[in-house]
Design a protein around this motif. Structure first.
Motif, mmCIF file in Angstrom:
data_model
loop_
_atom_site.group_PDB
_atom_site.id
_atom_site.type_symbol
_atom_site.label_atom_id
_atom_site.label_comp_id
_atom_site.label_asym_id
_atom_site.label_seq_id
_atom_site.Cartn_x
_atom_site.Cartn_y
_atom_site.Cartn_z
ATOM 1 N N ALA A 1 0.831 -1.205 0.000
ATOM 2 C CA ALA A 1 0.000 0.000 0.000
ATOM 3 C C ALA A 1 0.863 1.251 0.000
ATOM 4 C CB ALA A 1 -0.933 -0.008 1.213
ATOM 5 N N GLY A 2 1.945 1.236 0.761
ATOM 6 C CA GLY A 2 2.862 2.364 0.767
ATOM 7 C C GLY A 2 3.530 2.582 -0.571
ATOM 8 N N GLN A 3 3.860 1.505 -1.263
ATOM 9 C CA GLN A 3 4.492 1.615 -2.575
ATOM 10 C C GLN A 3 3.530 2.193 -3.603
ATOM 11 O OE1 GLN A 3 5.687 -2.469 -3.094
ATOM 12 N NE2 GLN A 3 7.674 -2.175 -2.089
ATOM 13 N N VAL A 4 2.267 1.784 -3.548
ATOM 14 C CA VAL A 4 1.266 2.315 -4.473
ATOM 15 C C VAL A 4 1.080 3.819 -4.266
ATOM 16 C CG1 VAL A 4 -1.177 2.254 -5.105
ATOM 17 C CG2 VAL A 4 0.067 0.118 -4.727
ATOM 18 N N LEU A 5 1.005 4.245 -3.009
ATOM 19 C CA LEU A 5 0.865 5.672 -2.718
ATOM 20 C C LEU A 5 2.092 6.441 -3.183
ATOM 21 C CD1 LEU A 5 -0.488 8.131 -1.537
ATOM 22 C CD2 LEU A 5 0.232 7.391 0.740
ATOM 23 N N ALA A 6 3.278 5.871 -2.989
ATOM 24 C CA ALA A 6 4.503 6.535 -3.442
ATOM 25 C C ALA A 6 4.482 6.739 -4.957
ATOM 26 C CB ALA A 6 5.724 5.713 -3.026
ATOM 27 N N GLN B 1 -2.557 -1.294 7.685
ATOM 28 C CA GLN B 1 -1.472 -2.051 8.323
ATOM 29 C C GLN B 1 -0.117 -1.692 7.726
ATOM 30 O OE1 GLN B 1 -2.612 -6.157 7.846
ATOM 31 N NE2 GLN B 1 -4.533 -5.913 8.952
ATOM 32 N N LEU B 2 0.104 -0.423 7.559
ATOM 33 C CA LEU B 2 1.344 0.039 6.935
ATOM 34 C C LEU B 2 2.578 -0.372 7.731
ATOM 35 C CD1 LEU B 2 0.435 3.677 5.817
ATOM 36 C CD2 LEU B 2 0.897 1.722 4.338
ATOM 37 N N THR B 3 2.536 -0.173 9.033
ATOM 38 C CA THR B 3 3.692 -0.256 9.932
ATOM 39 C C THR B 3 4.703 0.819 9.541
ATOM 40 O OG1 THR B 3 5.017 -1.859 8.674
ATOM 41 C CG2 THR B 3 3.341 -2.746 10.211
ATOM 42 N N GLN C 1 7.575 0.446 8.215
ATOM 43 C CA GLN C 1 8.194 0.144 6.926
ATOM 44 C C GLN C 1 7.305 0.609 5.769
ATOM 45 O OE1 GLN C 1 7.893 -2.040 9.464
ATOM 46 N NE2 GLN C 1 10.056 -2.090 10.087
ATOM 47 N N GLY C 2 6.003 0.383 5.885
ATOM 48 C CA GLY C 2 5.097 0.834 4.836
ATOM 49 C C GLY C 2 5.033 2.349 4.736
ATOM 50 N N PHE C 3 5.047 3.030 5.890
ATOM 51 C CA PHE C 3 5.037 4.496 5.880
ATOM 52 C C PHE C 3 6.294 5.037 5.221
ATOM 53 C CE2 PHE C 3 6.244 8.512 7.921
ATOM 54 C CZ PHE C 3 5.149 9.299 7.583
ATOM 55 N N ALA C 4 7.428 4.398 5.489
ATOM 56 C CA ALA C 4 8.693 4.853 4.906
ATOM 57 C C ALA C 4 8.696 4.747 3.388
ATOM 58 C CB ALA C 4 9.857 4.048 5.485
ATOM 59 N N GLN C 5 7.835 3.878 2.817
ATOM 60 C CA GLN C 5 7.801 3.702 1.368
ATOM 61 C C GLN C 5 7.361 4.972 0.647
ATOM 62 O OE1 GLN C 5 8.779 0.891 -0.349
ATOM 63 N NE2 GLN C 5 9.441 0.135 1.652
ATOM 64 N N PHE C 6 6.471 5.754 1.269
ATOM 65 C CA PHE C 6 5.984 6.959 0.583
ATOM 66 C C PHE C 6 6.341 8.255 1.298
ATOM 67 C CE2 PHE C 6 2.519 5.948 3.505
ATOM 68 C CZ PHE C 6 2.181 7.190 4.019
ATOM 69 N N ALA C 7 6.916 8.186 2.489
ATOM 70 C CA ALA C 7 7.211 9.412 3.246
ATOM 71 C C ALA C 7 8.196 10.303 2.500
ATOM 72 C CB ALA C 7 7.747 9.052 4.622
ATOM 73 N N ASP C 8 9.268 9.729 1.991
ATOM 74 C CA ASP C 8 10.267 10.535 1.279
ATOM 75 C C ASP C 8 9.688 11.151 0.012
ATOM 76 O OD1 ASP C 8 12.272 10.064 3.141
ATOM 77 O OD2 ASP C 8 12.934 8.222 2.154
ATOM 78 N N GLU C 9 8.854 10.388 -0.703
ATOM 79 C CA GLU C 9 8.243 10.914 -1.925
ATOM 80 C C GLU C 9 7.276 12.055 -1.592
ATOM 81 O OE1 GLU C 9 8.141 11.548 -5.643
ATOM 82 O OE2 GLU C 9 9.219 9.750 -4.978
#
Length: 538
Positions: free
Chosen positions: A16-21, A51-53, A55-63
């Motif tokens: 889910a984080g990758q899709v948002l990124a 259920q990002l956790t 790690q999932g949040f980090a996938q899109f935070a920088d973007e």
């Protein structure tokens, strides 16, 4: 307005984080679709319960940070984040470092931030540092309407940091040319009226049928010439609604939060300094009178809950606070005399509850359950060990004689501070708390709409210049001791001065010796009350 809503999509966790990124990369000014950003820069993100956790949040935070930082080269447009919903994603305090950056970059646009039902817990030194840095990120926010922290095991340490940052945040209402408090201009009032009508059409009812706790806020884009007005209220104190339910609050936390409830402005008043927009709602189960929602919190005792309720009631405008146009509304059908009598009863009830909850918190949780109390007591002990001796007593007597002569006081008058003033009636303290002996109370009543503080003065000049050990004046000793015990950033300058005034006063030591038979937590209560270190000061 672009809404990235993933609640209906069957993706979870890191994916889910990758899709948002990927979607953010397309929307950014430097992405594949910069024209969309120029046309509609406003953005809302809802990725709740995925259920990002961390790690999932980090996938899109920088973007997301990159998208908020960079502008389109030709038009100067950039993404403007207005809402971010991250509820129920198992985020810990580790995610707050990057989230703080997001909040700081969106300070001119962010309207709503939902972090409810996560795993944010504040215990270790690193967690405290990350949490406080995150709270300071709101210092520049001036259009935020709602911050939801409910359902996180934040704990006593986290709530204390919140209170400290809240109390010291800025809140300055705009004033007009004549020096009076400005009211919303006609254009802003008309914008609110248009938004109200639109909300009524969406709800299919009349204005009277709209939700009671729904309030109007920001439009998709605030006019640039209105930003100066909105920016007059900023920081956590400017947020109309802050949700703090189910955050593992203790009775000691309630003592600190009572001061915040007492000083938080009415949501309707704060809304006057926000641009119009869609409705904001708070939890329907909340039985709170003000904008800070603290119920439910299962660990709070009944007296602590009563204390917070009275603090909320005292924060409401009184007859003396408003003008004639507000008089009938504020009285709620009561006569002026009845209203004042009710207010006096609330003052008395609040003072009794405050004393009771403070004593019970010290007895059950201990003085070290609150960093403010612990450091204040430590500063008292260290200062007394370093500064109080017979030689100092002689110097202070001479300084007192010189100082009293300059102020037309009787020669030899004893200089005292706080509740140990010899002219005060000892019966006052005996009636409030007989177990501690004859010491006058200085707790007073809470001032509505402001932080409860003791009326104190700085260390008198003739005392501040008296030399103590190693020939150092009291002003320099204050800086040395405050640095040694870690008081900087915790105790205000006024509180530090009161501690030194208290410990260098032989009269205060005599009074402590006279009640040495009382329980330890009662003696600690008396000392902290004497120096006004139960609550944070700005």
């Amino acid at each position: 307005m672009t809404r990235l809503n993933y609640s209906a999509r069957k993706i979870n966790g890191i994916k889910a984080g990758q899709v948002l990124a990927r979607d953010l990369k397309k929307r950014s000014a430097t992405g594949s679709a910069p024209k969309a950003t120029v046309r509609d820069p406003c953005l809302e993100i809802d990725i709740s319960r995925k259920q990002l956790t961390d790690q999932g949040f980090a996938q899109f935070a920088d973007e997301l940070i990159h998208a908020l930082e960079h502008e389109d080269e030709s038009s100067g447009a950039r993404l403007r984040l207005q809402e971010l919903h991250l509820a129920g994603n198992e985020l810990s305090v580790e995610s707050l470092e990057k989230l703080a950056r997001v909040v700081a970059l969106g300070c001119r646009d962010l309207r709503e931030l939902d972090l409810s039902a996560n795993c944010i817990q504040v215990v270790t030194s690193r967690e405290k540092e990350l949490w406080e840095s995150f709270l300071h990120a709101f210092d520049g926010c001036f259009v935020l309407k709602k911050l939801d922290l409910s359902g996180n095991p934040i704990g006593a340490a986290g709530l204390e940091a919140f209170v400290r940052v809240y109390v010291r945040s800025e809140l300055d209402f705009v004033v007009d040319d004549e020096g009076g408090r400005a009211e919303p201009d006609e254009e802003l009032q008309q914008q609110r009226l248009d938004v109200d009508k639109e909300n009524v059409r969406q709800n299919g009812g009349s204005p009277a049928q709209t939700p009671r706790r729904a309030h109007k806020g920001c439009s998709p884009t605030a006019p640039e010439n209105s930003l100066k007005r909105y920016a007059c209220t900023r920081g956590l104190r400017s947020v109309p609604f802050i949700i703090l339910s189910n955050i593992s609050m203790t009775d000691a936390s309630a003592v600190l939060l009572a001061a915040v409830l007492n000083m938080h402005s009415a949501p309707d008043r704060l809304m006057e300094f926000l641009p119009p927009g869609k409705s904001i709602t708070v939890p329907k189960s909340a039985d709170c009178a003000g904008g800070i929602v603290w119920l439910p919190n299962g660990r709070l005792s009944s007296p602590a809950c009563d204390l917070l309720r009275t603090a909320e009631k005292l924060a409401q405008p009184t007859v003396d606070d408003g003008d004639d146009s507000d008089l009938h509304e504020s009285l709620n059908g009561l006569s002026i005399r009845e209203h004042r009598e009710m207010t006096q009863k609330l003052d008395t009830m609040h003072a009794r509850l405050l004393k009771r909850v403070r004593l019970e918190a010290l007895a059950t949780e201990g003085v070290h359950s609150v960093q403010l109390w612990s450091i204040a007591l430590k500063m008292i002990v260290v200062s007394r060990a370093l500064l109080l001796d017979d030689k100092t007593r002689l110097n202070l007597s001479q300084a007192a004689s010189n100082g009293s002569a300059r102020t037309s006081q009787p020669t030899g008058a004893r200089l005292t501070c706080g509740p140990f003033h010899p002219d005060m009636d000892a019966d006052t303290f005996d009636a409030m708390f007989p177990a501690l002996g004859a010491v006058a109370s200085s707790s007073g009543t809470a001032k509505r709409g402001a932080l409860t503080q003791k009326a104190t003065k700085a260390v008198p000049e003739h005392r501040a210049m008296v030399t103590f050990r190693f020939g150092l004046p009291l002003k320099l000793w204050r800086r040395i001791i405050a640095e040694a015990v870690g008081a900087e950033g915790i105790l205000s300058r006024a509180q530090q001065d009161r501690v030194l005034e208290y410990v260098t006063n032989w009269g205060s030591l005599e009074q402590e010796m006279s009640v040495s038979g009382a329980a330890e937590h009662q003696q600690i209560w008396k000392m902290l009350e004497s120096v006004g270190c139960f609550e944070y000061e700005g």
